[in-house]
Motif scaffolding. Structure first.
Motif, mmCIF file in Angstrom:
data_model
loop_
_atom_site.group_PDB
_atom_site.id
_atom_site.type_symbol
_atom_site.label_atom_id
_atom_site.label_comp_id
_atom_site.label_asym_id
_atom_site.label_seq_id
_atom_site.Cartn_x
_atom_site.Cartn_y
_atom_site.Cartn_z
ATOM 1 N N LEU A 135 -21.370 -79.609 -62.723
ATOM 2 C CA LEU A 135 -22.738 -79.057 -61.979
ATOM 3 C C LEU A 135 -23.195 -78.012 -62.709
ATOM 4 O O LEU A 135 -22.171 -77.062 -62.435
ATOM 5 C CB LEU A 135 -21.904 -79.562 -60.428
ATOM 6 N N LEU A 171 -26.885 -81.786 -62.715
ATOM 7 C CA LEU A 171 -25.631 -83.234 -63.083
ATOM 8 C C LEU A 171 -25.716 -83.389 -64.906
ATOM 9 O O LEU A 171 -26.708 -84.320 -65.003
ATOM 10 C CB LEU A 171 -26.017 -83.431 -61.975
ATOM 11 N N ALA A 205 -22.806 -84.666 -53.981
ATOM 12 C CA ALA A 205 -23.161 -83.826 -54.762
ATOM 13 C C ALA A 205 -24.254 -83.245 -54.111
ATOM 14 O O ALA A 205 -24.170 -81.389 -54.593
ATOM 15 C CB ALA A 205 -23.178 -84.080 -56.221
ATOM 16 N N ILE A 225 -31.542 -80.125 -58.092
ATOM 17 C CA ILE A 225 -30.899 -80.839 -58.507
ATOM 18 C C ILE A 225 -31.812 -81.559 -59.535
ATOM 19 O O ILE A 225 -32.429 -82.397 -59.189
ATOM 20 C CB ILE A 225 -29.614 -81.288 -58.444
#
Length: 151
Positions: A49, A69, A91, A103
């Motif tokens: 990450l 990611l 996550a 993300i």
């Protein structure tokens, strides 16, 4: 990671045709960017990450605060148990707890299997292009997930 590379090769995917240098993982570890998903104390999946988009997606105007990611891979022993979706959820929860609203990731298109996997976790497709990595042209998809942040 090596098991994931072998699995990708076994299904005819050229993705990860070369393993990532150990120094890259070590640098990510030093920066606190490597994460593991454990089952009964055993490492089942890994991911990184990171706080920026890769240079090859520079044309996409990202939000000011995001996580990239990458290097998402699972051990053969745990394949087919739905742990990938569980790890993606974990996550997302971790990133949201850091008050980061988005993300991003990308994946090899390969008949759409990987994009569908990520769509099942709430990601949306936002761009598609050919990109050359280690001399191989890949059809890749940029994906994004907006996270619900607690105030």
């Amino acid at each position: 990671m090596l098991q994931a590379t072998r699995w990708l090769r076994s299904i005819g995917s050229p993705q990860w045709s070369q393993t990532m240098p150990l120094e890259v993982y070590q640098k990510r570890q030093e920066c606190g960017q490597n994460f593991g998903f454990f089952v009964d104390g055993e490492l089942a999946l890994v991911m990184s990450l990171r706080p920026e988009l890769p240079d090859y997606w520079h044309m996409q105007p990202p939000e000011t605060s995001l996580i990239w990611l990458s290097t998402f891979a699972g051990a053969d022993k745990f394949r087919g148990r739905g742990l990938g979706q569980a790890a993606l959820k974990a996550a997302a929860n971790y990133v949201a707890a850091q008050h980061i609203p988005t993300i991003y990731l990308d994946c090899f298109y390969d008949k759409g299997a990987l994009p569908r996997f990520y769509e099942a976790a709430g990601y949306e497709r936002i761009a598609r292009k050919d990109e050359v990595f280690v001399g191989i042209t890949f059809d890749i998809i940029l994906m994004r997930k907006y996270l619900k942040l607690d105030d």
